[in-house]
Structures are given as structure tokens and as C-alpha cells.
Design a protein around this motif. Sequence first.
Motif, PDB file in Angstrom:
ATOM      1  N   VAL A  48       9.302  23.873   7.894  1.00 31.74           N
ATOM      2  CA  VAL A  48      10.831  23.664   8.290  1.00 31.74           C
ATOM      3  C   VAL A  48      11.578  23.965   7.314  1.00 31.74           C
ATOM      4  N   ALA A  49      11.306  23.236   6.101  1.00 32.50           N
ATOM      5  CA  ALA A  49      12.178  23.440   4.813  1.00 32.50           C
ATOM      6  C   ALA A  49      12.019  24.787   4.463  1.00 32.50           C
ATOM      7  N   THR A  50      10.847  25.500   4.498  1.00 30.44           N
ATOM      8  CA  THR A  50      10.935  27.029   4.107  1.00 30.44           C
ATOM      9  C   THR A  50      11.410  27.730   4.807  1.00 30.44           C
ATOM     10  N   GLY A  51      11.597  27.641   6.490  1.00 36.18           N
ATOM     11  CA  GLY A  51      12.206  28.338   7.396  1.00 36.18           C
ATOM     12  C   GLY A  51      13.585  28.201   6.998  1.00 36.18           C
ATOM     13  N   GLN A  52      14.120  27.177   6.580  1.00 32.24           N
ATOM     14  CA  GLN A  52      15.770  26.748   6.391  1.00 32.24           C
ATOM     15  C   GLN A  52      16.043  27.605   5.214  1.00 32.24           C
ATOM     16  N   MET A  53      15.147  27.884   4.140  1.00 26.27           N
ATOM     17  CA  MET A  53      15.563  28.368   3.106  1.00 26.27           C
ATOM     18  C   MET A  53      15.283  29.974   3.089  1.00 26.27           C
ATOM     19  N   ILE A  54      14.627  30.254   3.758  1.00 27.16           N
ATOM     20  CA  ILE A  54      14.162  31.865   3.987  1.00 27.16           C
ATOM     21  C   ILE A  54      15.193  32.370   4.654  1.00 27.16           C
ATOM     22  N   TYR A  55      15.730  31.877   5.843  1.00 23.81           N
ATOM     23  CA  TYR A  55      16.662  32.299   6.732  1.00 23.81           C
ATOM     24  C   TYR A  55      17.989  31.857   6.386  1.00 23.81           C
ATOM     25  N   GLN A  56      18.139  30.736   5.535  1.00 22.15           N
ATOM     26  CA  GLN A  56      19.581  30.344   5.184  1.00 22.15           C
ATOM     27  C   GLN A  56      20.070  29.648   6.248  1.00 22.15           C
ATOM     28  N   ASP A  57      19.347  28.896   6.978  1.00 19.90           N
ATOM     29  CA  ASP A  57      19.777  28.513   8.247  1.00 19.90           C
ATOM     30  C   ASP A  57      19.347  26.806   8.305  1.00 19.90           C
ATOM     31  N   PRO A  58      20.268  26.136   8.261  1.00 18.76           N
ATOM     32  CA  PRO A  58      20.171  24.715   8.373  1.00 18.76           C
ATOM     33  C   PRO A  58      19.616  24.162   9.460  1.00 18.76           C
ATOM     34  N   SER A  59      19.837  25.000  10.825  1.00 21.49           N
ATOM     35  CA  SER A  59      19.449  24.417  11.973  1.00 21.49           C
ATOM     36  C   SER A  59      17.948  25.061  12.377  1.00 21.49           C
ATOM     37  N   PHE A  60      17.531  25.670  11.484  1.00 17.97           N
ATOM     38  CA  PHE A  60      15.811  26.107  11.764  1.00 17.97           C
ATOM     39  C   PHE A  60      15.053  24.820  11.799  1.00 17.97           C
ATOM     40  N   ALA A  61      14.342  24.868  12.844  1.00 20.64           N
ATOM     41  CA  ALA A  61      13.591  23.312  13.450  1.00 20.64           C
ATOM     42  C   ALA A  61      12.336  23.968  13.883  1.00 20.64           C
ATOM     43  N   LYS A  62      11.512  23.020  13.995  1.00 20.12           N
ATOM     44  CA  LYS A  62      10.090  23.376  14.553  1.00 20.12           C
ATOM     45  C   LYS A  62       9.863  24.092  15.695  1.00 20.12           C
ATOM     46  N   GLY A  63      10.698  23.992  16.753  1.00 22.13           N
ATOM     47  CA  GLY A  63      10.690  24.693  17.796  1.00 22.13           C
ATOM     48  C   GLY A  63      11.405  26.195  17.710  1.00 22.13           C
ATOM     49  N   ASP A  64      11.936  26.469  16.601  1.00 19.44           N
ATOM     50  CA  ASP A  64      12.440  27.730  16.340  1.00 19.44           C
ATOM     51  C   ASP A  64      11.395  29.065  16.527  1.00 19.44           C
ATOM     52  N   PRO A  65      11.789  29.895  17.229  1.00 17.60           N
ATOM     53  CA  PRO A  65      10.582  30.973  17.462  1.00 17.60           C
ATOM     54  C   PRO A  65      10.195  31.641  16.074  1.00 17.60           C
ATOM     55  N   ARG A  66      11.026  31.493  14.974  1.00 20.29           N
ATOM     56  CA  ARG A  66      10.492  32.043  13.571  1.00 20.29           C
ATOM     57  C   ARG A  66       9.806  31.100  12.795  1.00 20.29           C
ATOM     58  N   TYR A  67       9.423  29.751  13.591  1.00 20.98           N
ATOM     59  CA  TYR A  67       8.735  28.799  12.948  1.00 20.98           C
ATOM     60  C   TYR A  67       7.261  29.221  12.602  1.00 20.98           C
ATOM     61  N   VAL A  68       6.589  29.786  13.642  1.00 25.44           N
ATOM     62  CA  VAL A  68       5.176  30.129  13.407  1.00 25.44           C
ATOM     63  C   VAL A  68       4.747  31.190  12.350  1.00 25.44           C
ATOM     64  N   PRO A  69       5.895  32.345  12.310  1.00 25.24           N
ATOM     65  CA  PRO A  69       5.493  33.151  11.283  1.00 25.24           C
ATOM     66  C   PRO A  69       5.940  32.772   9.810  1.00 25.24           C
ATOM     67  N   VAL A  70       6.847  31.491   9.949  1.00 27.16           N
ATOM     68  CA  VAL A  70       7.051  30.960   8.375  1.00 27.16           C
ATOM     69  C   VAL A  70       5.918  30.178   8.058  1.00 27.16           C
TER      70      VAL A  70
END
Length: 169
Positions: A32-54
Motif C-alpha cells: 500500500v505504501a509503495t502504491g501510494q508513492m508510485i502513483y502519488q495517490d494517498p487513497s491507494f489501498a489494498k482493494g485498488d486494482p493497481r495493488y496486485v501489480p504493485v
Amino acid sequence: MADFDQIEIRLLAHFCHDPNMIAAIASGNIHVATGQMIYQDPSFAKGDPRYVPVKNTSFSKIYGAGVAKFALTAGIPLEQAQHVYNRYDELYPGVPSFIGSVIATGRQRTQNYGSPFVRTPLGRLQMGEAGKEYVLVNYLIQGAAADVMKQATVRVAKAGLQDYMMLTI
């Protein structure tokens, strides 16, 4: 029950000494922390469709997958995979440095001894194959994870709890 949650990623952080990665782990969920930083999106969470690729990014790094293989296994376009890989390396510069060091050491050992190898922290030898030194990163991390599990199993038995042990995976 004991769960060595995210042990491979935690060991990667341990070996590469990357302070950003260590901080991301301390946040609770490194993916989650990595996804938030990669996509610069603080709403990025475990259910996000980008989670598995991250999440797959860390494992792809450990297993030595290139961008094309990562894109294929993550089910994302090559351009997106390249972006994620690049940002990951920017966020955690200790990772590519560590991987490069393991590969270089493996190549040197191939020249000196005929085969590449790594040793786990407990000293177990993990042999690789000349020309495929990139796999030594995975061998080191998986070997260290096995060492941790074996040590924990012995501690449980020494604590007199072996009768309650059912299965280790």
C-alpha cells in the motif's frame, strides 16, 4: 498460529538496508505504501486494482523478472510496467544496488570457483548456475526465510509447545 507476513520483502529490506523500504514496511503494508508513492495517490489501498501489480513488483525484483515478464504476470501494459519498475527503483534505490551486488558477487564466484553461490545468514550454501546469477537474489532471500522458519520451529519446540505444532508451510 504464527505468520511471517511479507517475510520476503522484509528480508529484501534487511539485505538492501534501504531506509525508504524499511519505513514503508513500518507503515503496516509495504505494498500500500509503495502504491501510494508510485502513483502519488494517498487513497491507494489494498482493494485498488493497481495493488496486485504493485505487490508483484517486489516479487518480480526478487525473482529476477525483467519488465516484460513482470508486465505479463501482472497483466498490465508494458508501458505501465516500465513506469512502475522505474518508480520502484527511484523509491527504493537500495534494491537495485543490492541486486547488482549479489549478481556481481555471483559472477566473481563463478570465475573463482566455477559456480555462483550465496550463503544464508546461518551459513547455508545456495548454489546457482553460471550465466544465471540473477537467481541468487531469490536463493538468498528464500534461503534466509527458510532459516528464520527453522529457527522459529526450534524455539517453539524448546518452549515445550511441539505437541501443538501441526504444520509448517
